[in-house]
Design a protein around this motif. Structure first.
Motif, PDB file in Angstrom:
ATOM      1  N   TYR A   1       6.325  -3.937  13.348  1.00 21.72           N
ATOM      2  CA  TYR A   1       4.589  -5.398  13.522  1.00 21.72           C
ATOM      3  C   TYR A   1       5.203  -6.274  13.832  1.00 21.72           C
ATOM      4  O   TYR A   1       4.647  -6.825  14.793  1.00 21.72           O
ATOM      5  CB  TYR A   1       4.325  -5.782  12.263  1.00 21.72           C
ATOM      6  CG  TYR A   1       4.109  -5.221  11.415  1.00 21.72           C
ATOM      7  CD1 TYR A   1       3.352  -4.815  11.374  1.00 21.72           C
ATOM      8  CD2 TYR A   1       4.899  -4.939   9.767  1.00 21.72           C
ATOM      9  CE1 TYR A   1       1.701  -4.580   9.828  1.00 21.72           C
ATOM     10  CE2 TYR A   1       4.075  -3.816   8.784  1.00 21.72           C
ATOM     11  CZ  TYR A   1       2.761  -3.605   9.154  1.00 21.72           C
ATOM     12  OH  TYR A   1       2.064  -2.826   7.956  1.00 21.72           O
TER      13      TYR A   1
ATOM     14  N   ASP B   1       3.653  -5.870  -0.440  1.00 16.05           N
ATOM     15  CA  ASP B   1       3.876  -5.580   0.998  1.00 16.05           C
ATOM     16  C   ASP B   1       5.769  -5.540   1.642  1.00 16.05           C
ATOM     17  O   ASP B   1       6.394  -7.064   0.542  1.00 16.05           O
ATOM     18  CB  ASP B   1       4.056  -5.534   2.233  1.00 16.05           C
ATOM     19  CG  ASP B   1       3.874  -4.226   3.491  1.00 16.05           C
ATOM     20  OD1 ASP B   1       2.946  -3.219   3.863  1.00 16.05           O
ATOM     21  OD2 ASP B   1       5.251  -4.431   4.207  1.00 16.05           O
TER      22      ASP B   1
ATOM     23  N   HIS C   1      -2.461   4.677   0.306  1.00 19.20           N
ATOM     24  CA  HIS C   1      -3.452   4.868   2.057  1.00 19.20           C
ATOM     25  C   HIS C   1      -1.536   5.007   2.802  1.00 19.20           C
ATOM     26  O   HIS C   1      -1.055   3.537   3.008  1.00 19.20           O
ATOM     27  CB  HIS C   1      -4.085   3.522   2.544  1.00 19.20           C
ATOM     28  CG  HIS C   1      -5.068   4.485   3.629  1.00 19.20           C
ATOM     29  ND1 HIS C   1      -5.602   3.192   4.436  1.00 19.20           N
ATOM     30  CD2 HIS C   1      -4.937   5.331   4.447  1.00 19.20           C
ATOM     31  CE1 HIS C   1      -5.725   3.666   5.870  1.00 19.20           C
ATOM     32  NE2 HIS C   1      -5.303   5.044   5.773  1.00 19.20           N
ATOM     33  N   THR C   2      -1.262   5.382   3.427  1.00 19.53           N
ATOM     34  CA  THR C   2      -0.160   5.687   4.602  1.00 19.53           C
ATOM     35  C   THR C   2       1.106   4.936   3.971  1.00 19.53           C
ATOM     36  O   THR C   2       1.761   4.267   5.462  1.00 19.53           O
ATOM     37  CB  THR C   2      -0.473   5.331   6.100  1.00 19.53           C
ATOM     38  OG1 THR C   2      -1.053   4.097   6.266  1.00 19.53           O
ATOM     39  CG2 THR C   2      -1.071   6.595   6.467  1.00 19.53           C
TER      40      THR C   2
HETATM   41  C1  LIG Z   1       2.463   2.933   7.510  1.00 21.13           C
HETATM   42  S1  LIG Z   1       1.757   1.012   7.271  1.00 21.13           S
HETATM   43  C2  LIG Z   1       0.611   1.470   5.963  1.00 21.13           C
HETATM   44  C3  LIG Z   1      -0.106  -0.044   6.007  1.00 21.13           C
HETATM   45  C4  LIG Z   1      -1.382   0.253   5.624  1.00 21.13           C
HETATM   46  N1  LIG Z   1      -1.304   1.050   4.495  1.00 21.13           N
HETATM   47  C5  LIG Z   1      -2.020   1.068   6.353  1.00 21.13           C
HETATM   48  O1  LIG Z   1      -2.672   2.168   6.141  1.00 21.13           O
HETATM   49  O2  LIG Z   1      -2.665   0.100   7.465  1.00 21.13           O
HETATM   50  C6  LIG Z   1       3.643   2.030   5.767  1.00 21.13           C
HETATM   51  C7  LIG Z   1       3.732  -0.162   5.103  1.00 21.13           C
HETATM   52  O3  LIG Z   1       4.558   0.017   4.229  1.00 21.13           O
HETATM   53  C8  LIG Z   1       5.170  -1.008   3.831  1.00 21.13           C
HETATM   54  N2  LIG Z   1       6.486  -0.765   3.378  1.00 21.13           N
HETATM   55  C9  LIG Z   1       7.254   0.556   3.574  1.00 21.13           C
HETATM   56  N3  LIG Z   1       8.723   0.551   2.591  1.00 21.13           N
HETATM   57  C10 LIG Z   1       8.196  -0.209   1.408  1.00 21.13           C
HETATM   58  C11 LIG Z   1       8.394  -0.250   0.738  1.00 21.13           C
HETATM   59  N4  LIG Z   1       9.823   0.086  -0.286  1.00 21.13           N
HETATM   60  N5  LIG Z   1       7.752  -0.954  -0.461  1.00 21.13           N
HETATM   61  C12 LIG Z   1       6.463  -1.406  -0.406  1.00 21.13           C
HETATM   62  N6  LIG Z   1       6.440  -1.370   1.377  1.00 21.13           N
HETATM   63  C13 LIG Z   1       6.750  -1.084   2.282  1.00 21.13           C
HETATM   64  C14 LIG Z   1       5.343  -1.208   5.177  1.00 21.13           C
HETATM   65  O4  LIG Z   1       6.106  -2.791   5.813  1.00 21.13           O
HETATM   66  C15 LIG Z   1       4.632  -0.753   5.960  1.00 21.13           C
HETATM   67  O5  LIG Z   1       3.776  -1.751   6.357  1.00 21.13           O
END
Ligand SMILES: C[S@@+](CC[C@H](N)C(=O)[O-])C[C@H]1O[C@@H](n2cnc3c(N)ncnc32)[C@H](O)[C@@H]1O
Length: 195
Positions: A12, A68, A109-110
């Protein structure tokens, strides 16, 4: 490479956020827009910049929990919508450590594709634990081959069926029809109901 808090926070901070659509994903927006009950208790895990959350706030949803692992997107969301979330509903935490009252709906979502694939069985169990009986997990999964390369890590309809069917009724799992152009043909929209 460890996909931990530091990894995501650094992405980020360096603006290496190729996943970020700058707005709500159309298939998820369409799903949200047909939900009549604005009091549903809803979790958005791995919510990133919170576009779905912002869309839901604008549509009158009142009971949202945004989680997050990285502080960066949560701080931005708080600044963008300062009065929309009580602090206890904006949670900076590893999803797998979160304990809370069960939800009616969890939106994906992702997030799934951003996790190390070996955590997939744990993801399924955790989602099931976080939902009320009959509660729903809904959103998008990618439909492209799973390899060592990622995130995003791919998967297939067959893999998702095998993973989720023991704990969920798979109500919908089909090619999304209104994906954004770069993702057209590679997203599956799903609604899974906790058994
Ligand atoms: C690919 S991004 C997707 C963000 C959002 N959902 C979008 O579609 O724009 C993955 C997100 O998951 C968060 N993330 C990754 N591992 C995580 C975990 N174990 N627990 C919570 N959040 C996590 C990351 O910080 C990031 O914001």
């Amino acid at each position: 490479m460890k996909l931990n808090k530091q990894y995501w926070q650094e992405r980020y901070e360096a603006q290496r956020t190729g996943w970020d659509m700058g707005g709500v994903s159309p298939p998820i927006g369409t799903y949200i827009d047909q939900l009549a009950n604005k009091d549903l208790r809803i979790l958005l895990p791995g919510a990133g910049m919170g576009y779905e959350a912002a869309h839901m706030v604008a549509s009158g949803f009142r009971n949202l929990t945004i989680l997050d692992i990285a502080p960066y997107p949560l701080e931005r969301l708080q600044k963008r919508l300062p009065d929309s979330f009580p602090p206890e509903n904006l949670i900076e935490m590893d999803f797998f450590k979160y304990q809370g009252k069960p939800f009616d709906l969890i939106l994906e979502h992702t997030f799934f594709c951003a996790l190390p694939p070996e955590l997939r069985p744990e993801y399924v169990l955790k989602m099931s634990q976080l939902l009320k009986p009959g509660g729903k997990l809904a959103g998008l999964f990618f439909d492209f081959p799973l390899t060592d390369k990622g995130p995003p890590f791919g998967g297939s309809k067959e893999e998702y069926e095998a993973l989720f069917a023991p704990h969920f009724h798979l109500r919908v799992l089909e090619r999304a029809i209104n994906s954004i152009k770069p993702r057209a043909g590679s997203e599956l929209f799903f609604i899974f109901e906790k058994k």
